[in-house]
Scaffold this motif. Structure first.
Motif, mmCIF file in Angstrom:
data_model
loop_
_atom_site.group_PDB
_atom_site.id
_atom_site.type_symbol
_atom_site.label_atom_id
_atom_site.label_comp_id
_atom_site.label_asym_id
_atom_site.label_seq_id
_atom_site.Cartn_x
_atom_site.Cartn_y
_atom_site.Cartn_z
ATOM 1 N N GLY A 36 0.823 -1.203 0.000
ATOM 2 C CA GLY A 36 0.000 0.000 0.000
ATOM 3 C C GLY A 36 0.852 1.244 0.000
ATOM 4 N N GLN A 37 0.191 2.382 -0.029
ATOM 5 C CA GLN A 37 0.925 3.633 0.005
ATOM 6 C C GLN A 37 1.728 3.707 1.306
ATOM 7 O OE1 GLN A 37 -1.574 6.994 -0.703
ATOM 8 N NE2 GLN A 37 0.136 8.372 -1.020
ATOM 9 N N LEU A 38 1.084 3.395 2.421
ATOM 10 C CA LEU A 38 1.764 3.221 3.703
ATOM 11 C C LEU A 38 1.635 1.740 4.033
ATOM 12 C CD1 LEU A 38 3.053 4.041 6.406
ATOM 13 C CD2 LEU A 38 0.745 4.572 7.225
ATOM 14 N N ALA A 39 2.722 1.010 3.951
ATOM 15 C CA ALA A 39 2.696 -0.444 4.133
ATOM 16 C C ALA A 39 3.566 -0.825 5.326
ATOM 17 C CB ALA A 39 3.192 -1.140 2.875
ATOM 18 N N PHE A 84 7.126 -8.533 4.923
ATOM 19 C CA PHE A 84 7.340 -7.840 3.648
ATOM 20 C C PHE A 84 6.461 -6.602 3.573
ATOM 21 C CE2 PHE A 84 6.126 -7.121 -0.808
ATOM 22 C CZ PHE A 84 7.376 -6.958 -1.387
ATOM 23 N N GLY A 85 7.069 -5.488 3.197
ATOM 24 C CA GLY A 85 6.320 -4.260 2.976
ATOM 25 C C GLY A 85 6.689 -3.664 1.639
ATOM 26 N N LEU A 86 5.674 -3.280 0.855
ATOM 27 C CA LEU A 86 5.882 -2.657 -0.445
ATOM 28 C C LEU A 86 4.988 -1.439 -0.519
ATOM 29 C CD1 LEU A 86 6.962 -2.666 -3.402
ATOM 30 C CD2 LEU A 86 4.993 -4.092 -3.980
ATOM 31 N N GLY A 87 5.596 -0.253 -0.640
ATOM 32 C CA GLY A 87 4.784 0.947 -0.708
ATOM 33 C C GLY A 87 5.624 2.195 -0.781
ATOM 34 N N LEU A 114 5.850 4.402 1.576
ATOM 35 C CA LEU A 114 6.546 4.294 2.855
ATOM 36 C C LEU A 114 6.327 2.864 3.322
ATOM 37 C CD1 LEU A 114 8.063 5.383 5.301
ATOM 38 C CD2 LEU A 114 5.887 6.187 6.205
ATOM 39 N N ALA A 115 7.397 2.084 3.410
ATOM 40 C CA ALA A 115 7.263 0.657 3.694
ATOM 41 C C ALA A 115 8.189 0.228 4.819
ATOM 42 C CB ALA A 115 7.579 -0.158 2.440
ATOM 43 N N THR A 116 7.688 -0.719 5.621
ATOM 44 C CA THR A 116 8.509 -1.349 6.646
ATOM 45 C C THR A 116 8.341 -2.857 6.528
ATOM 46 O OG1 THR A 116 6.816 -1.419 8.364
ATOM 47 C CG2 THR A 116 8.135 0.597 8.224
ATOM 48 N N GLY A 117 9.293 -3.586 7.068
ATOM 49 C CA GLY A 117 9.231 -5.042 7.073
ATOM 50 C C GLY A 117 10.629 -5.608 7.092
ATOM 51 N N THR A 118 10.743 -6.899 7.330
ATOM 52 C CA THR A 118 12.051 -7.536 7.226
ATOM 53 C C THR A 118 12.610 -7.258 5.839
ATOM 54 O OG1 THR A 118 11.373 -9.252 8.778
ATOM 55 C CG2 THR A 118 13.288 -9.729 7.392
ATOM 56 N N VAL A 119 11.749 -7.404 4.818
ATOM 57 C CA VAL A 119 12.079 -6.996 3.457
ATOM 58 C C VAL A 119 11.181 -5.809 3.149
ATOM 59 C CG1 VAL A 119 12.115 -7.642 1.027
ATOM 60 C CG2 VAL A 119 12.665 -9.343 2.778
ATOM 61 N N ALA A 120 11.776 -4.659 2.856
ATOM 62 C CA ALA A 120 11.006 -3.448 2.599
ATOM 63 C C ALA A 120 11.435 -2.823 1.281
ATOM 64 C CB ALA A 120 11.187 -2.459 3.736
ATOM 65 N N ILE A 121 10.436 -2.558 0.440
ATOM 66 C CA ILE A 121 10.697 -1.941 -0.859
ATOM 67 C C ILE A 121 9.785 -0.724 -0.965
ATOM 68 C CG2 ILE A 121 10.629 -2.232 -3.353
ATOM 69 C CD1 ILE A 121 10.924 -5.269 -2.875
ATOM 70 N N GLY A 122 10.379 0.439 -1.237
ATOM 71 C CA GLY A 122 9.558 1.635 -1.359
ATOM 72 C C GLY A 122 10.372 2.869 -1.633
ATOM 73 N N GLN A 123 9.646 3.971 -1.731
ATOM 74 C CA GLN A 123 10.323 5.237 -1.897
ATOM 75 C C GLN A 123 11.130 5.526 -0.628
ATOM 76 O OE1 GLN A 123 7.708 8.434 -2.937
ATOM 77 N NE2 GLN A 123 9.381 9.846 -3.361
ATOM 78 N N PHE A 124 10.479 5.356 0.521
ATOM 79 C CA PHE A 124 11.132 5.417 1.834
ATOM 80 C C PHE A 124 10.874 4.066 2.478
ATOM 81 C CE2 PHE A 124 9.562 9.669 0.831
ATOM 82 C CZ PHE A 124 10.734 10.399 0.861
ATOM 83 N N ALA A 125 11.922 3.389 2.906
ATOM 84 C CA ALA A 125 11.731 2.045 3.451
ATOM 85 C C ALA A 125 12.645 1.813 4.640
ATOM 86 C CB ALA A 125 11.996 0.998 2.375
ATOM 87 N N ILE A 126 12.099 1.037 5.592
ATOM 88 C CA ILE A 126 12.833 0.682 6.801
ATOM 89 C C ILE A 126 12.707 -0.820 6.993
ATOM 90 C CG2 ILE A 126 13.011 0.991 9.300
ATOM 91 C CD1 ILE A 126 11.528 3.700 8.869
#
Length: 169
Positions: free
Chosen positions: A111-114, A119-122, A124-136
């Motif tokens: 999502g936009q905020l994931a 796994f996070g894709l967005g 702004l993304a967080t997760g063990t694996v994070a893909i995004g414009q801003f990711a943690i």
């Protein structure tokens, strides 16, 4: 417009082989409808669908079922503007396993905020694996990233590069 909350409501009720539809059209043309399936799983309807405001209460009914669809929904699979479920889809989607939406959570979140656990894709993304414009996260692929192994515009961790390239066929 007269106050519908103080009057007896005459619903149009249609019984089908799958469940019961309950409908009401307000004088201004707004529609309320609800479908509840006959089949139940662990006490929940297999399907619960709602639309519009209930004429008896003036409020929206939260769709609650195995498959719940409505402005507000909760269930195993919940689809709605605000949804809560094991799998949730919506503008605000709180998923225990999977979330898809504008602002979403889940072990897998898109999502936009994931906010993802695994796994996070967005944007702004967080997760063990994070893909995004801003990711943690631990393994991060982003324009601007923060984490243990980051591949972003500033630098490319060899571990992150190897990890993300291993995901490609």
């Amino acid at each position: 417009m007269r106050n519908m909350l103080l009057e007896k409501v005459e619903y149009k009720v249609d019984e089908t082989r799958l469940g019961v539809w309950r409908r009401f059209v307000y004088p201004d043309g707004q529609l309320f409808e609800e479908f509840v399936s006959y089949q139940r799983v662990l006490g929940l309807p297999l399907i619960h669908y709602t639309r519009g405001k209930c004429p008896e209460t003036g409020k929206r009914i939260v769709a609650t079922g195995v498959l719940a669809i409505g402005r507000m929904a909760r269930g195993v699979v919940a689809i709605g503007q605000a949804s809560l479920g094991i799998i949730a889809v919506g503008q605000l989607a709180v998923g225990l396993l999977v979330g898809f939406g504008q602002a979403t959570t889940g072990m897998l979140a898109v999502g936009q905020l994931a906010i993802g656990g695994i796994f996070g894709l967005g944007q702004l993304a967080t997760g063990t694996v994070a893909i995004g414009q801003f990711a943690i996260g631990r393994y991060v692929l982003a324009q601007i990233g923060l984490g243990e192994y980051v591949w972003d515009m500033r630098a490319a961790s060899p571990v992150a590069q190897q990890f993300f390239r291993s995901l490609l066929p």
